[in-house]
Motif scaffolding. Structure first.
Motif, PDB file in Angstrom:
ATOM      1  N   ARG A 124      42.128  38.272  41.037  1.00 29.84           N
ATOM      2  CA  ARG A 124      40.884  37.765  41.652  1.00 29.84           C
ATOM      3  C   ARG A 124      40.800  36.187  41.612  1.00 29.84           C
ATOM      4  O   ARG A 124      41.575  35.701  41.204  1.00 29.84           O
ATOM      5  CB  ARG A 124      39.682  38.214  40.855  1.00 29.84           C
ATOM      6  CG  ARG A 124      39.737  39.840  40.636  1.00 29.84           C
ATOM      7  CD  ARG A 124      38.369  40.318  39.916  1.00 29.84           C
ATOM      8  NE  ARG A 124      38.275  41.564  39.812  1.00 29.84           N
ATOM      9  CZ  ARG A 124      38.389  42.276  38.596  1.00 29.84           C
ATOM     10  NH1 ARG A 124      39.192  41.549  37.577  1.00 29.84           N
ATOM     11  NH2 ARG A 124      38.271  43.814  38.725  1.00 29.84           N
ATOM     12  N   ILE A 130      42.679  42.900  38.893  1.00 33.76           N
ATOM     13  CA  ILE A 130      42.412  44.644  39.173  1.00 33.76           C
ATOM     14  C   ILE A 130      43.424  45.315  38.846  1.00 33.76           C
ATOM     15  O   ILE A 130      44.781  45.022  38.920  1.00 33.76           O
ATOM     16  CB  ILE A 130      42.298  44.524  40.800  1.00 33.76           C
ATOM     17  CG1 ILE A 130      41.111  43.733  41.224  1.00 33.76           C
ATOM     18  CG2 ILE A 130      41.834  45.780  41.283  1.00 33.76           C
ATOM     19  CD1 ILE A 130      41.020  43.327  42.628  1.00 33.76           C
ATOM     20  N   HIS A 171      39.297  49.284  42.087  1.00 38.07           N
ATOM     21  CA  HIS A 171      38.503  49.676  40.968  1.00 38.07           C
ATOM     22  C   HIS A 171      39.534  49.530  39.700  1.00 38.07           C
ATOM     23  O   HIS A 171      40.780  49.650  39.699  1.00 38.07           O
ATOM     24  CB  HIS A 171      38.017  50.954  41.199  1.00 38.07           C
ATOM     25  CG  HIS A 171      38.897  52.062  41.214  1.00 38.07           C
ATOM     26  ND1 HIS A 171      38.963  53.160  40.048  1.00 38.07           N
ATOM     27  CD2 HIS A 171      39.820  52.597  41.751  1.00 38.07           C
ATOM     28  CE1 HIS A 171      40.018  53.907  39.885  1.00 38.07           C
ATOM     29  NE2 HIS A 171      40.544  53.896  41.302  1.00 38.07           N
ATOM     30  N   THR A 172      38.905  49.332  38.621  1.00 36.98           N
ATOM     31  CA  THR A 172      39.562  49.377  37.225  1.00 36.98           C
ATOM     32  C   THR A 172      39.344  50.844  36.516  1.00 36.98           C
ATOM     33  O   THR A 172      37.901  51.068  36.449  1.00 36.98           O
ATOM     34  CB  THR A 172      39.190  48.374  36.411  1.00 36.98           C
ATOM     35  OG1 THR A 172      39.848  47.016  36.968  1.00 36.98           O
ATOM     36  CG2 THR A 172      39.818  48.454  35.004  1.00 36.98           C
ATOM     37  N   ASP A 179      34.670  47.078  37.887  1.00 30.05           N
ATOM     38  CA  ASP A 179      34.946  45.768  38.427  1.00 30.05           C
ATOM     39  C   ASP A 179      35.508  45.002  37.270  1.00 30.05           C
ATOM     40  O   ASP A 179      35.282  43.617  37.462  1.00 30.05           O
ATOM     41  CB  ASP A 179      33.834  45.248  39.053  1.00 30.05           C
ATOM     42  CG  ASP A 179      32.551  45.181  38.371  1.00 30.05           C
ATOM     43  OD1 ASP A 179      32.402  45.799  37.392  1.00 30.05           O
ATOM     44  OD2 ASP A 179      31.374  44.634  38.812  1.00 30.05           O
ATOM     45  N   THR A 180      35.842  45.582  36.173  1.00 29.33           N
ATOM     46  CA  THR A 180      36.109  44.860  34.888  1.00 29.33           C
ATOM     47  C   THR A 180      37.683  44.447  34.870  1.00 29.33           C
ATOM     48  O   THR A 180      38.186  44.964  35.766  1.00 29.33           O
ATOM     49  CB  THR A 180      35.473  45.247  33.660  1.00 29.33           C
ATOM     50  OG1 THR A 180      36.305  46.499  33.445  1.00 29.33           O
ATOM     51  CG2 THR A 180      33.877  45.519  33.730  1.00 29.33           C
TER      52      THR A 180
END
Length: 330
Positions: A124, A130, A171-172, A179-180
């Motif tokens: 990011r 990610i 996605h995580t 989104d973390t």
């Protein structure tokens, strides 16, 4: 350990465990790189046993099968898969080893292609990582399988208008939220991009390693061992991940020798050593007077969110960190 000591008990244990994997190469997912680099490839380097070399080559062929030239990525789970996870950066060492062994540049090019696309898609703007990117693998599918372990495995149906080979969504799944920033994934990125830069000297891979490292250092808790997700910080689930600490430390130590900036390199070296010391002081058994676990076991790893356990990869990378520091005395 056998390479370090030449004590035959370590060779016997390695051969016993490695024998369970021989012949299974074509059935593995992307972790064929992990399984067969650390067993077959490194085993061959030490023993020159031809079956180990052949096993490593078969594992590389499996990674080649999973590689999609449209996406420039190794699919993580199955042939013509629609997603790749950042962990796959750690599987590339096998490809570079096989390229050196055979003299065939195609293995090096697969590894480099995967690393460059990962640097473009998985980092990011703030340097956070990610975990998983889904893409149009070439068949314009509308249904995607989201991995993550029960109960989060699910099928997602969405309108996929992406061109073949293009990003669809990310996605995580092992961190706190979609989104973390999962801390072990950050470790895989720092370590993986550092190795990739050492192998290829592609500037964007060094930049990727440095951006991920800087994000981690700016967001680590006081003792230097991360929460299982950088975006949780112990508020929702009070779980550290000592395995992420060991991996991040190893990436920082390696990166300290690769960066062009002397001051940056010193910062990475100091941070890596501090993390290793913290793991030993606070997380390595015994961790208290009542701890009956055998000495030298790394506690407080987090496998699937949230979780508190002892993880073999945390144990391994802490050992690797200690050996690196011993071999690179100031």
């Amino acid at each position: 350990m056998y390479g370090l000591t030449h004590d035959e008990k370590y060779r016997a244990w390695a051969e016993l465990w490695g024998s369970r994997f021989l012949g299974q190469e074509s059935q593995e997912n992307h972790d064929a790189g992990f399984l067969y680099f650390y067993s077959s490839a490194l085993g061959y380097d030490l023993t020159k046993e031809e079956p180990l070399r052949a096993s490593a080559l078969r594992a590389a062929e499996r990674l080649e099968q999973l590689y999609n030239p449209k996406t420039h990525l190794i699919a993580s789970w199955a042939l013509n898969g629609d997603d790749t996870i950042v962990d796959t950066m750690m599987n590339l060492e096998l490809l570079w080893w096989v390229s050196r062994q055979t003299g065939d540049p195609k293995w090096r090019e697969i590894g480099k292609s995967h690393a460059l696309r990962t640097a473009k898609w998985f980092i990011r703007p703030d340097g956070s990582i990610i975990q998983s990117v889904h893409y149009n693998s070439g068949d314009n599918r509308q249904e995607f399988h989201l991995h993550g372990g029960s109960p989060r495995d699910t099928e997602l149906t969405l309108s996929n208008r992406a061109a073949q080979g293009d990003w669809v969504f990310a996605h995580t799944h092992q961190g706190f939220g979609a989104d973390t920033t999962w801390s072990r994934g950050t470790g895989w990125a720092i370590y993986g991009f550092s190795v990739a830069y050492a192998e290829t000297r592609e500037p964007s891979l060094l930049e990727g390693a440095e951006r991920a490292a800087d994000y981690a250092l700016e967001n680590l808790p006081e003792d230097g061992v991360p929460w299982y997700d950088f975006c949780d910080e112990g508020v929702h689930f009070r779980n550290r991940d000592s395995s992420a600490g060991g991996i991040i430390a190893g990436g920082l130590l390696l990166l300290s020798t690769l960066t062009d900036e002397k001051q940056r390199g010193a910062r990475y070296r100091e941070a890596g050593e501090r993390m290793v010391q913290s793991l030993i002081d606070r997380y390595l058994t015994p961790v208290g007077d009542g701890d009956r676990t055998p000495p030298g076991v790394l506690r407080h790893g987090s496998s699937i969110r949230p979780n508190d356990s002892m993880l073999i990869y945390g144990q391994y990378y802490l050992l690797e960190d200690l050996l690196w520091i011993e071999q690179h005395q100031r």
